[in-house]
Write an enzyme that holds these catalytic residues in place. Sequence first.
Site, short mmCIF file in Angstrom:
data_model
loop_
_atom_site.label_atom_id
_atom_site.label_comp_id
_atom_site.label_asym_id
_atom_site.label_seq_id
_atom_site.Cartn_x
_atom_site.Cartn_y
_atom_site.Cartn_z
CB SER A 21 -22.07 62.94 -32.94
OG SER A 21 -22.08 62.31 -34.20
CE1 TYR A 81 -18.95 58.89 -31.14
CE2 TYR A 81 -20.58 59.05 -32.88
CZ TYR A 81 -19.49 59.57 -32.21
OH TYR A 81 -18.97 60.78 -32.60
N1 LIG Z 1 -15.01 62.43 -37.10
C1 LIG Z 1 -16.34 62.52 -37.20
O1 LIG Z 1 -16.95 62.18 -38.23
C2 LIG Z 1 -17.14 63.05 -36.05
C3 LIG Z 1 -18.48 63.41 -36.26
C4 LIG Z 1 -19.21 63.90 -35.19
C5 LIG Z 1 -18.61 64.03 -33.95
N2 LIG Z 1 -17.31 63.67 -33.78
C6 LIG Z 1 -16.71 63.84 -32.47
O2 LIG Z 1 -15.64 64.75 -32.61
C7 LIG Z 1 -14.62 64.41 -31.68
C8 LIG Z 1 -13.30 64.15 -32.41
O3 LIG Z 1 -13.50 63.21 -33.43
P1 LIG Z 1 -12.25 62.58 -34.21
O4 LIG Z 1 -12.75 62.03 -35.48
O5 LIG Z 1 -11.11 63.54 -34.23
O6 LIG Z 1 -11.96 61.35 -33.22
P2 LIG Z 1 -10.64 60.51 -32.97
O7 LIG Z 1 -11.08 59.16 -32.54
O8 LIG Z 1 -9.73 60.61 -34.16
O9 LIG Z 1 -9.91 61.30 -31.79
C9 LIG Z 1 -10.35 61.24 -30.49
C10 LIG Z 1 -9.24 61.75 -29.58
O10 LIG Z 1 -9.68 61.53 -28.24
C11 LIG Z 1 -8.59 60.94 -27.52
N3 LIG Z 1 -9.13 60.10 -26.43
C12 LIG Z 1 -9.79 58.94 -26.54
N4 LIG Z 1 -10.06 58.45 -25.31
C13 LIG Z 1 -9.55 59.34 -24.42
C14 LIG Z 1 -9.51 59.39 -23.00
N5 LIG Z 1 -10.02 58.40 -22.25
N6 LIG Z 1 -8.94 60.47 -22.42
C15 LIG Z 1 -8.39 61.46 -23.16
N7 LIG Z 1 -8.38 61.45 -24.51
C16 LIG Z 1 -8.96 60.40 -25.12
C17 LIG Z 1 -7.85 60.09 -28.55
O11 LIG Z 1 -6.53 59.79 -28.13
C18 LIG Z 1 -7.91 60.99 -29.78
O12 LIG Z 1 -6.83 61.91 -29.80
C19 LIG Z 1 -15.14 63.20 -30.90
O13 LIG Z 1 -15.83 63.66 -29.76
C20 LIG Z 1 -16.11 62.58 -31.88
O14 LIG Z 1 -17.07 61.78 -31.21
C21 LIG Z 1 -16.56 63.19 -34.80
#
Ligand SMILES: NC(=O)c1ccc[n+]([C@@H]2O[C@H](COP(=O)([O-])OP(=O)(O)OC[C@H]3O[C@@H](n4cnc5c(N)ncnc54)[C@H](O)[C@@H]3O)[C@@H](O)[C@H]2O)c1
Length: 252
Positions: free
Chosen positions: A142, A155
């Site tokens: 991230s 985080y």
């Molecule tokens: N959305 C953003 O702005 C952003 C920015 C940078 C990085 N990210 C990263 O991108 C990825 C996806 O982000 P997002 O916004 O779609 O997040 P989100 O929170 O919407 O989705 C995360 C997914 O991971 C699953 N999950 C959580 N805990 C779990 C576990 N113990 N085992 C299996 N699955 C599990 C959840 O059920 C969900 O489907 C993440 O790694 C997040 O850290 C997101």
Amino acid sequence: MNVEGKVIVVTGAARGIGQEYARYLGGIGARIVIADINDCSNTLDLVKAEGGTATAAKLDVASASSAMDMAQTALDAFGHIDALVNNAALYGGLKGGRFDSISETDWDAAMTVNVKGTWNCCKAVVPAIRQAGGGSIVNIASLAATYGMPFGLHYTTSKAAVIGLTRGLARELGRDNIRVNAVAPSAVLTEGTREFFAEKTDKALDTIKMNQAIARNLTPSDLVGTIHWLVSDASQLVTGQTIAVDGGTVMH
Ligand SMILES: NC(=O)c1ccc[n+]([C@@H]2O[C@H](COP(=O)([O-])OP(=O)(O)OC[C@H]3O[C@@H](n4cnc5c(N)ncnc54)[C@H](O)[C@@H]3O)[C@@H](O)[C@H]2O)c1
């Protein structure tokens, strides 16, 4: 960039960005293992609507045995594994705040899911990728880590650990022709982002956008091209890298 027939595990694919990785990669001919702690039927339908092939696997990345079961589900369905996208994370479910207000429970949960979870899935899937003659692991980091996001230190720290894990593991697995890279997205418009920033979402998204050379917030579809490239043979000698997809925020 042909990924036709490749077997790609996408964790955290029940919603958000992971769901878009699964939908897109399935649509261009990869066979997808949709793995999540939550119900994946919606993602399964989306991949099938694209004419793609997929199977769902119940997965709690925090559990080593659950990760092993997921790898077995993938092998039972498709016979081998070519790539792993370690996308599952505690993001939406986390509560931000000053560094000294974060609860110990939340700190431990972020480390367990985001760091140990990434390690667990690598351990579970690497033997099959090795057996297949090599492949690609993409760990989702991230901008929080590459920039140093305040007020969410659990985080930020967990995603910095993902970058360290990526670098060390890339050196360990080079001999197996397994590449390990990270992707560091800027803020993306997802449910997770709305949960994480809560009432401060609009302000946070505006601030993040204004730090980007290309000043617009990302949507999940802005990330799929980079993931596609990293799981394909087009990025053959790229390993140990953290690719920023952040509209030009952090420049190395
Ligand atoms: N959305 C953003 O702005 C952003 C920015 C940078 C990085 N990210 C990263 O991108 C990825 C996806 O982000 P997002 O916004 O779609 O997040 P989100 O929170 O919407 O989705 C995360 C997914 O991971 C699953 N999950 C959580 N805990 C779990 C576990 N113990 N085992 C299996 N699955 C599990 C959840 O059920 C969900 O489907 C993440 O790694 C997040 O850290 C997101």
